[in-house]
Design an enzyme around this catalytic site. Structure first.
Site, PDB file in Angstrom:
ATOM      1  CE  LYS A 110     -99.507 -84.589  -5.144  1.00 30.89           C
ATOM      2  NZ  LYS A 110     -99.434 -82.893  -5.078  1.00 30.89           N
ATOM      3  CG  ASN A 111     -95.792 -82.449  -6.107  1.00 36.25           C
ATOM      4  OD1 ASN A 111     -96.992 -82.617  -6.529  1.00 36.25           O
ATOM      5  ND2 ASN A 111     -95.481 -82.373  -4.807  1.00 36.25           N
TER       6      ASN A 111
ATOM      7  CB  CYS B  96    -104.605 -74.719  -0.602  1.00 40.13           C
ATOM      8  SG  CYS B  96    -103.291 -74.951   0.023  1.00 40.13           S
TER       9      CYS B  96
ATOM     10  NE  ARG C  62     -99.395 -73.733  -1.702  1.00 34.95           N
ATOM     11  CZ  ARG C  62     -99.579 -75.123  -1.955  1.00 34.95           C
ATOM     12  NH1 ARG C  62    -100.753 -75.552  -1.358  1.00 34.95           N
ATOM     13  NH2 ARG C  62     -99.044 -75.802  -3.235  1.00 34.95           N
TER      14      ARG C  62
ATOM     15  CG  ASP D 234     -94.623 -81.510   0.159  1.00 36.94           C
ATOM     16  OD1 ASP D 234     -94.449 -81.564  -1.268  1.00 36.94           O
ATOM     17  OD2 ASP D 234     -95.036 -80.799   0.532  1.00 36.94           O
TER      18      ASP D 234
ATOM     19  NE  ARG E 239    -105.491 -82.584  -4.286  1.00 41.17           N
ATOM     20  CZ  ARG E 239    -105.365 -80.913  -4.073  1.00 41.17           C
ATOM     21  NH1 ARG E 239    -106.217 -80.452  -3.286  1.00 41.17           N
ATOM     22  NH2 ARG E 239    -104.731 -80.500  -4.939  1.00 41.17           N
TER      23      ARG E 239
HETATM   24  C1  EPZ Z   1     -95.160 -77.233  -4.724  1.00 40.91           C
HETATM   25  O1  EPZ Z   1     -96.008 -76.362  -4.350  1.00 40.91           O
HETATM   26  C2  EPZ Z   1     -95.330 -78.736  -4.323  1.00 40.91           C
HETATM   27  N1  EPZ Z   1     -96.662 -78.867  -5.227  1.00 40.91           N
HETATM   28  C3  EPZ Z   1     -96.059 -78.603  -2.852  1.00 40.91           C
HETATM   29  O2  EPZ Z   1     -96.466 -80.034  -2.544  1.00 40.91           O
HETATM   30  C4  EPZ Z   1     -94.838 -78.397  -1.759  1.00 40.91           C
HETATM   31  O3  EPZ Z   1     -95.176 -78.410  -0.574  1.00 40.91           O
HETATM   32  C5  EPZ Z   1     -94.170 -76.853  -2.455  1.00 40.91           C
HETATM   33  O4  EPZ Z   1     -93.813 -76.921  -3.671  1.00 40.91           O
HETATM   34  C6  EPZ Z   1     -92.881 -76.659  -1.453  1.00 40.91           C
HETATM   35  O5  EPZ Z   1     -91.978 -77.740  -1.839  1.00 40.91           O
HETATM   36  C7  EPZ Z   1     -96.223 -79.391  -6.451  1.00 40.91           C
HETATM   37  O6  EPZ Z   1     -95.115 -79.347  -7.050  1.00 40.91           O
HETATM   38  C8  EPZ Z   1     -97.645 -79.246  -7.564  1.00 40.91           C
HETATM   39  P1  EPZ Z   1     -93.793 -72.941  -3.820  1.00 40.91           P
HETATM   40  P2  EPZ Z   1     -95.862 -74.836  -4.767  1.00 40.91           P
HETATM   41  O7  EPZ Z   1     -94.268 -71.943  -4.973  1.00 40.91           O
HETATM   42  O8  EPZ Z   1     -95.029 -74.662  -6.076  1.00 40.91           O
HETATM   43  C9  EPZ Z   1     -94.462 -68.798  -1.528  1.00 40.91           C
HETATM   44  C10 EPZ Z   1     -98.035 -81.656  -1.933  1.00 40.91           C
HETATM   45  O9  EPZ Z   1     -98.178 -82.092  -0.808  1.00 40.91           O
HETATM   46  N2  EPZ Z   1     -94.687 -68.261  -3.074  1.00 40.91           N
HETATM   47  O10 EPZ Z   1     -92.531 -73.506  -3.713  1.00 40.91           O
HETATM   48  O11 EPZ Z   1     -97.123 -74.175  -4.749  1.00 40.91           O
HETATM   49  C11 EPZ Z   1     -95.605 -69.760  -1.005  1.00 40.91           C
HETATM   50  O12 EPZ Z   1     -96.694 -69.154  -0.545  1.00 40.91           O
HETATM   51  C12 EPZ Z   1     -97.644 -80.146  -2.195  1.00 40.91           C
HETATM   52  O13 EPZ Z   1     -97.756 -82.368  -2.815  1.00 40.91           O
HETATM   53  C13 EPZ Z   1     -95.047 -67.201  -2.959  1.00 40.91           C
HETATM   54  O14 EPZ Z   1     -95.013 -66.248  -2.089  1.00 40.91           O
HETATM   55  O15 EPZ Z   1     -94.984 -74.251  -3.746  1.00 40.91           O
HETATM   56  C14 EPZ Z   1     -94.770 -70.672  -0.386  1.00 40.91           C
HETATM   57  O16 EPZ Z   1     -94.600 -69.866   1.063  1.00 40.91           O
HETATM   58  C15 EPZ Z   1     -98.323 -79.284  -1.115  1.00 40.91           C
HETATM   59  N3  EPZ Z   1     -95.298 -66.635  -4.451  1.00 40.91           N
HETATM   60  C16 EPZ Z   1     -93.266 -70.737  -0.836  1.00 40.91           C
HETATM   61  O17 EPZ Z   1     -93.356 -69.617  -1.835  1.00 40.91           O
HETATM   62  C17 EPZ Z   1     -95.566 -67.360  -5.295  1.00 40.91           C
HETATM   63  O18 EPZ Z   1     -95.782 -66.768  -6.680  1.00 40.91           O
HETATM   64  C18 EPZ Z   1     -93.083 -72.085  -1.740  1.00 40.91           C
HETATM   65  O19 EPZ Z   1     -94.176 -72.255  -2.460  1.00 40.91           O
HETATM   66  C19 EPZ Z   1     -95.221 -68.534  -5.327  1.00 40.91           C
HETATM   67  C20 EPZ Z   1     -94.749 -69.308  -3.860  1.00 40.91           C
END
Ligand code: EPZ
Length: 420
Positions: A22-23, A116, A121, A307, A399
């Site tokens: 999915k990701n 969420c 996020r 995850d 999802r």
């Molecule tokens: C991706 O989310 C995945 N989703 C998530 O999977 C996964 O948990 C996550 O990466 C971490 O591996 C998809 O790929 C669609 P991040 P993403 O930006 O990209 C902070 C699932 O279960 N951050 O890597 O949204 C954020 O708050 C889902 O399949 C900022 O501060 O995660 C977090 O603490 C859940 N500012 C950390 O970085 C930003 O602009 C990592 O988030 C962006 C992120």
């Protein structure tokens, strides 16, 4: 609303086929916005998040059809650039249209995803990077308004934090930018690697794939002749089924999987006393004679994935001794704890660390899914619990897991989907 009824304890056996990731599929769908040719993508997972994103692309004017895990998408008919709230609110990964739309059309309006269940996020890192590439970004009435009238220009960008979709968004923006972009502190997740590989195979000059530093020479606004491709297997779905074998004390085999994407998960299963046998694209889990406690810290790839945190918390409830699981990426990713406690798990939460004293006698109960991976953790625990468990609000599960109950039933689980 649907719910799953699961009888436990249960034994599993046989082979399960892992779906496309999915990701990986989500950014690969928005990548199509950079192409001027129709695209055929195989091994697409048929899960709710994918269907949501395809609906968003159709709303923009693209034509998309998903049948039998094959996606045909043509974005040459995209006629507007507003990703509206009613879709984005249901799936925050919709933010992945921001980079491609801005790069291709020079402007776009994307609803803020909102938080969420697992955390706030934010998308500040996505927006800061686009501003460094010359975009003017304003936030108004819950929307990101982005304009880059002369197109985006290459920049030297250092991400303050490692962000998976942030890296994907900016890689896609950089592919059509004018000049060279250097990205530092990038995500190295396999899903990001595949995105970069497809851009490279489609003629984009991109270096450093799989490393924390990427260099991309953009096309200067010209769209791309994109190659057809197959989505990589879902390493999180695979890890979930490995845990299903371990928690039910069963030997099962996974096929169509990339064992090399699961090194950190395999290492933890083996530390707990399981044995994982890997073929080229198969994995067989042999359960532990006595499951041992484990210590886990979630970090970015290739370390232990956040995850898989909920699934291992469920598994740790039946392991002997005290296990600790520290969640370092998200501020609120322990909502499954109270639901696991309803099943009889002994879990203490202190800050971002959960401590499980096992083995716990798990007994069936009514529980509620709160987010995607928490739902799968509840299904795992239910298969080890004595009696009947009903897992409610499984729209969370739908999802990101394709036909979970069908795949588990085929392995011998006593599980059925019912209507509330
Ligand atoms: C991706 O989310 C995945 N989703 C998530 O999977 C996964 O948990 C996550 O990466 C971490 O591996 C998809 O790929 C669609 P991040 P993403 O930006 O990209 C902070 C699932 O279960 N951050 O890597 O949204 C954020 O708050 C889902 O399949 C900022 O501060 O995660 C977090 O603490 C859940 N500012 C950390 O970085 C930003 O602009 C990592 O988030 C962006 C992120």
């Amino acid at each position: 609303m649907d719910y799953l009824r699961i009888q436990g304890p249960t034994k599993l056996s046989g082979t399960v086929t892992i779906s496309g990731a999915k990701n990986a599929a989500l950014p690969l769908i928005t990548l199509a916005l950079l192409a001027h040719n129709p695209l055929k993508v195989t091994n697409m997972p048929e899960v709710a998040d994918i269907k949501t994103l395809l609906k968003l692309l159709q709303n923009l004017g693209a034509s998309c059809s998903l049948e039998n895990h094959v996606l045909n998408v043509d974005t040459s008919t995209v006629s507007h650039t507003m990703a509206n709230y009613d879709i984005v609110k249901t799936m925050r990964a919709s933010i992945l249209v921001l980079g491609p739309l801005l790069a291709r059309f020079g402007h776009c309006e994307v609803s803020l995803p909102g938080g969420c269940a697992i955390g706030q996020r934010p998308i500040d890192l996505h927006l800061k990077a686009l501003e460094q590439m010359g975009a003017q970004i304003t936030i108004h009435a819950g929307y990101v308004h982005a304009v880059a009238p002369e197109g985006l220009k290459g920049a030297h960008i250092i991400f303050d934090k490692i962000t998976v979709t942030g890296t994907a968004n900016i890689v896609m923006a950089a592919a059509l930018a004018h000049g060279k972009t250097v990205l530092v502190n990038c995500a190295k997740e396999p899903e990001v690697v595949q995105l970069c590989e497809i851009l490279r195979d489609s003629g984009i000059d991109i270096n450093g794939i799989g490393t924390p530093e990427l260099t991309i020479i953009g096309t200067g606004g010209k769209t791309i002749e994109m190659v057809d491709f197959e989505v990589i297997p879902d390493r999180i779905e695979a890890g979930t089924y490995l845990c299903a074998g371990a928690i039910t004390n069963s030997t099962i085999t996974l096929e169509r999987v990339r064992p090399d994407h699961l090194d950190a998960v395999t290492a933890k299963l083996e530390q707990m006393g399981c044995r994982v046998e890997c073929g080229e694209n198969t994995m067989t889990i042999h359960p532990a004679t006595e499951l041992k406690h484990v210590d886990i810290i979630t970090q970015e790839y290739p370390a232990f994935p956040t995850d898989m945190q909920a699934q291992f918390l469920a598994l740790a409830t039946i392991a002997k001794g005290a296990s600790t699981i520290e969640e370092r990426l998200f501020e609120n990713r322990f909502m499954h704890v109270s639901e696991l406690q309803r099943l009889g798990a002994e879990i203490k939460l202190s800050g971002h660390t959960a401590t499980v004293i096992g083995p716990c006698e798990l007994a069936g109960a009514d529980v509620m899914a709160t987010d995607l991976r928490a739902s799968s953790a509840l299904v795992l625990a239910a298969m080890a619990a004595e009696g009947t468990t009903n897992v409610h609000r499984i729209y969370h599960l739908d999802r990101g897991y394709e036909d979970l109950e069908g795949k588990l039933r085929a392995l011998g689980a006593k599980i059925e989907r019912l209507k509330e």
